[in-house]
Design a protein around this motif. Structure first.
Motif, PDB file in Angstrom:
ATOM      1  N   CYS A 141       0.840  -1.192   0.000  1.00  0.00           N
ATOM      2  CA  CYS A 141       0.000   0.000   0.000  1.00  0.00           C
ATOM      3  C   CYS A 141       0.875   1.243   0.000  1.00  0.00           C
ATOM      4  O   CYS A 141       1.801   1.362   0.804  1.00  0.00           O
ATOM      5  CB  CYS A 141      -0.919   0.014   1.223  1.00  0.00           C
ATOM      6  SG  CYS A 141      -1.924   1.512   1.384  1.00  0.00           S
TER       7      CYS A 141
ATOM      8  N   HIS B  52      -5.913  -5.865   5.228  1.00  0.00           N
ATOM      9  CA  HIS B  52      -4.590  -5.465   5.732  1.00  0.00           C
ATOM     10  C   HIS B  52      -4.081  -4.235   4.980  1.00  0.00           C
ATOM     11  O   HIS B  52      -3.648  -3.250   5.588  1.00  0.00           O
ATOM     12  CB  HIS B  52      -3.637  -6.648   5.559  1.00  0.00           C
ATOM     13  CG  HIS B  52      -2.265  -6.419   6.107  1.00  0.00           C
ATOM     14  ND1 HIS B  52      -1.747  -7.153   7.144  1.00  0.00           N
ATOM     15  CD2 HIS B  52      -1.281  -5.548   5.747  1.00  0.00           C
ATOM     16  CE1 HIS B  52      -0.517  -6.741   7.408  1.00  0.00           C
ATOM     17  NE2 HIS B  52      -0.210  -5.778   6.563  1.00  0.00           N
ATOM     18  N   GLU B  53      -4.138  -4.307   3.647  1.00  0.00           N
ATOM     19  CA  GLU B  53      -3.620  -3.190   2.859  1.00  0.00           C
ATOM     20  C   GLU B  53      -4.496  -1.950   3.008  1.00  0.00           C
ATOM     21  O   GLU B  53      -3.994  -0.823   3.038  1.00  0.00           O
ATOM     22  CB  GLU B  53      -3.483  -3.598   1.397  1.00  0.00           C
ATOM     23  CG  GLU B  53      -2.532  -4.761   1.151  1.00  0.00           C
ATOM     24  CD  GLU B  53      -1.170  -4.569   1.801  1.00  0.00           C
ATOM     25  OE1 GLU B  53      -0.703  -3.412   1.905  1.00  0.00           O
ATOM     26  OE2 GLU B  53      -0.573  -5.580   2.229  1.00  0.00           O
TER      27      GLU B  53
ATOM     28  N   HIS C  37      -3.678   0.051   5.976  1.00  0.00           N
ATOM     29  CA  HIS C  37      -2.485   0.886   5.834  1.00  0.00           C
ATOM     30  C   HIS C  37      -2.817   2.266   5.275  1.00  0.00           C
ATOM     31  O   HIS C  37      -1.977   3.175   5.350  1.00  0.00           O
ATOM     32  CB  HIS C  37      -1.461   0.195   4.934  1.00  0.00           C
ATOM     33  CG  HIS C  37      -0.610  -0.804   5.649  1.00  0.00           C
ATOM     34  ND1 HIS C  37       0.022  -0.529   6.846  1.00  0.00           N
ATOM     35  CD2 HIS C  37      -0.273  -2.093   5.336  1.00  0.00           C
ATOM     36  CE1 HIS C  37       0.714  -1.591   7.244  1.00  0.00           C
ATOM     37  NE2 HIS C  37       0.539  -2.551   6.353  1.00  0.00           N
TER      38      HIS C  37
ATOM     39  N   GLU D  46      -3.063   3.722   8.751  1.00  0.00           N
ATOM     40  CA  GLU D  46      -1.885   3.543   9.607  1.00  0.00           C
ATOM     41  C   GLU D  46      -0.754   2.947   8.768  1.00  0.00           C
ATOM     42  O   GLU D  46      -0.909   1.852   8.218  1.00  0.00           O
ATOM     43  CB  GLU D  46      -2.204   2.613  10.778  1.00  0.00           C
ATOM     44  CG  GLU D  46      -3.287   3.124  11.708  1.00  0.00           C
ATOM     45  CD  GLU D  46      -2.844   4.309  12.543  1.00  0.00           C
ATOM     46  OE1 GLU D  46      -1.621   4.470  12.745  1.00  0.00           O
ATOM     47  OE2 GLU D  46      -3.718   5.083  12.984  1.00  0.00           O
ATOM     48  N   ALA D  47       0.364   3.639   8.688  1.00  0.00           N
ATOM     49  CA  ALA D  47       1.488   3.178   7.870  1.00  0.00           C
ATOM     50  C   ALA D  47       2.394   2.195   8.608  1.00  0.00           C
ATOM     51  O   ALA D  47       3.444   1.822   8.091  1.00  0.00           O
ATOM     52  CB  ALA D  47       2.298   4.372   7.380  1.00  0.00           C
ATOM     53  N   ASN D  48       1.989   1.774   9.802  1.00  0.00           N
ATOM     54  CA  ASN D  48       2.810   0.861  10.603  1.00  0.00           C
ATOM     55  C   ASN D  48       1.990  -0.383  10.944  1.00  0.00           C
ATOM     56  O   ASN D  48       0.899  -0.581  10.423  1.00  0.00           O
ATOM     57  CB  ASN D  48       3.268   1.568  11.887  1.00  0.00           C
ATOM     58  CG  ASN D  48       2.069   2.168  12.621  1.00  0.00           C
ATOM     59  OD1 ASN D  48       1.152   1.462  13.035  1.00  0.00           O
ATOM     60  ND2 ASN D  48       2.076   3.490  12.766  1.00  0.00           N
ATOM     61  N   HIS D  49       2.542  -1.228  11.808  1.00  0.00           N
ATOM     62  CA  HIS D  49       1.830  -2.414  12.270  1.00  0.00           C
ATOM     63  C   HIS D  49       1.591  -2.343  13.770  1.00  0.00           C
ATOM     64  O   HIS D  49       1.720  -3.335  14.492  1.00  0.00           O
ATOM     65  CB  HIS D  49       2.608  -3.691  11.910  1.00  0.00           C
ATOM     66  CG  HIS D  49       2.600  -3.993  10.443  1.00  0.00           C
ATOM     67  ND1 HIS D  49       3.641  -3.661   9.616  1.00  0.00           N
ATOM     68  CD2 HIS D  49       1.662  -4.592   9.657  1.00  0.00           C
ATOM     69  CE1 HIS D  49       3.354  -4.041   8.384  1.00  0.00           C
ATOM     70  NE2 HIS D  49       2.166  -4.599   8.373  1.00  0.00           N
TER      71      HIS D  49
ATOM     72  N   PHE E 155      -3.336  -0.091  13.934  1.00  0.00           N
ATOM     73  CA  PHE E 155      -3.430  -0.770  12.637  1.00  0.00           C
ATOM     74  C   PHE E 155      -4.176  -2.089  12.770  1.00  0.00           C
ATOM     75  O   PHE E 155      -5.130  -2.362  12.037  1.00  0.00           O
ATOM     76  CB  PHE E 155      -2.032  -1.009  12.062  1.00  0.00           C
ATOM     77  CG  PHE E 155      -2.020  -1.956  10.894  1.00  0.00           C
ATOM     78  CD1 PHE E 155      -2.316  -1.499   9.621  1.00  0.00           C
ATOM     79  CD2 PHE E 155      -1.736  -3.312  11.070  1.00  0.00           C
ATOM     80  CE1 PHE E 155      -2.325  -2.377   8.537  1.00  0.00           C
ATOM     81  CE2 PHE E 155      -1.738  -4.192  10.001  1.00  0.00           C
ATOM     82  CZ  PHE E 155      -2.029  -3.715   8.732  1.00  0.00           C
TER      83      PHE E 155
END
Length: 242
Positions: A170, A198-199, A202, A205-208, A212
């Protein structure tokens, strides 16, 4: 090119105890090493420079038993040939030989869905893969739109690829993009749907981090079984059409 002498070059292949080893020069490598290439079904002997390729060859020959054992662990490839049965997003699909352009034939009351294509060997495989890519794009685009709506985000640009290191990616921002591996078409629908969720998460949220995974759970519930399935079956998915 297969080499048996002392003059080695980047990309050469040699036989070690009956197994194929490919030579690779990688200036970022810190030392001579061996790496498994599950896609190619071979081992790569890596050297930091052209000068050290003979050392990489010697190292590979010293580890002949290890190479053979690791290659034996690789899953067998699954050829795409007429008569074969696939599971596409959980739906049984039969591969057929036909004349004319390749096409997807929906299931009927007395027959499963089919992919009909002409040709043989690699040509037939490419035709089938094109149909699988189209199916993957259709289904994953639909699921992406559903998840984006649930997250109150606009649907990004979507495409399919054949990446070997990830199932999706993403790129958020003003013009977000999501890319999926077409091989997700061969996974159960719920697993592919998890990757779409999941994508999409993102996009927020660009993290895990916890936020997220909270978004992912709101979309598909418990994601752990789907992640476990991909870990266990991922190598098999990459072997389809090999």
């Amino acid at each position: 090119m297969f080499r048996t002498g002392r003059g080695f070059a980047d990309g050469d292949r040699l036989q070690v105890d009956g197994a194929t080893v490919r030579l690779s020069v990688n200036p970022r490598a810190r030392r001579v090493s061996l790496r498994l290439d599950r896609r190619g079904g071979e081992v790569i002997a890596v050297a930091p420079s052209q000068r050290l390729l003979p050392a990489a060859v010697a190292f590979a020959r010293e580890r002949g038993d290890w190479i053979v054992e690791r290659l034996a662990e690789f899953p067998k490839t699954t050829p795409l040939v007429p008569g074969a049965m696939l599971s596409v997003f959980g739906e049984p699909v039969r591969l057929e030989q036909s004349q004319g352009r390749a096409r997807w034939l929906p299931a009927s009351a007395d027959a499963p869905a089919r992919i009909a294509a002409m040709g043989e060997g690699e040509g037939y495989t490419r035709a089938v893969v094109r149909q699988l890519k189209r199916r993957a794009l259709d289904v994953l685009s639909d699921r992406t739109a559903v998840h984006c709506a649930a997250l109150a985000r606009p649907t990004p640009d979507i495409a399919v690829m054949d990446a070997r290191s990830r199932w999706g990616s993403c790129t958020p921002g003003p013009t977000p993009k999501i890319r999926y591996s077409w091989r997700l078409a061969l996974a159960p629908f719920v697993v592919a749907d998890y990757v779409a969720a999941h994508e999409c998460a993102h996009l927020l949220e660009a993290n895990h981090g916890p936020r997220f995974w909270g978004h992912v759970q709101s979309l598909v519930g418990d994601h752990r079984p789907h992640r476990a399935w991909l870990r266990a079956q991922g190598a098999w998915l990459h072997g389809v059409g090999g």
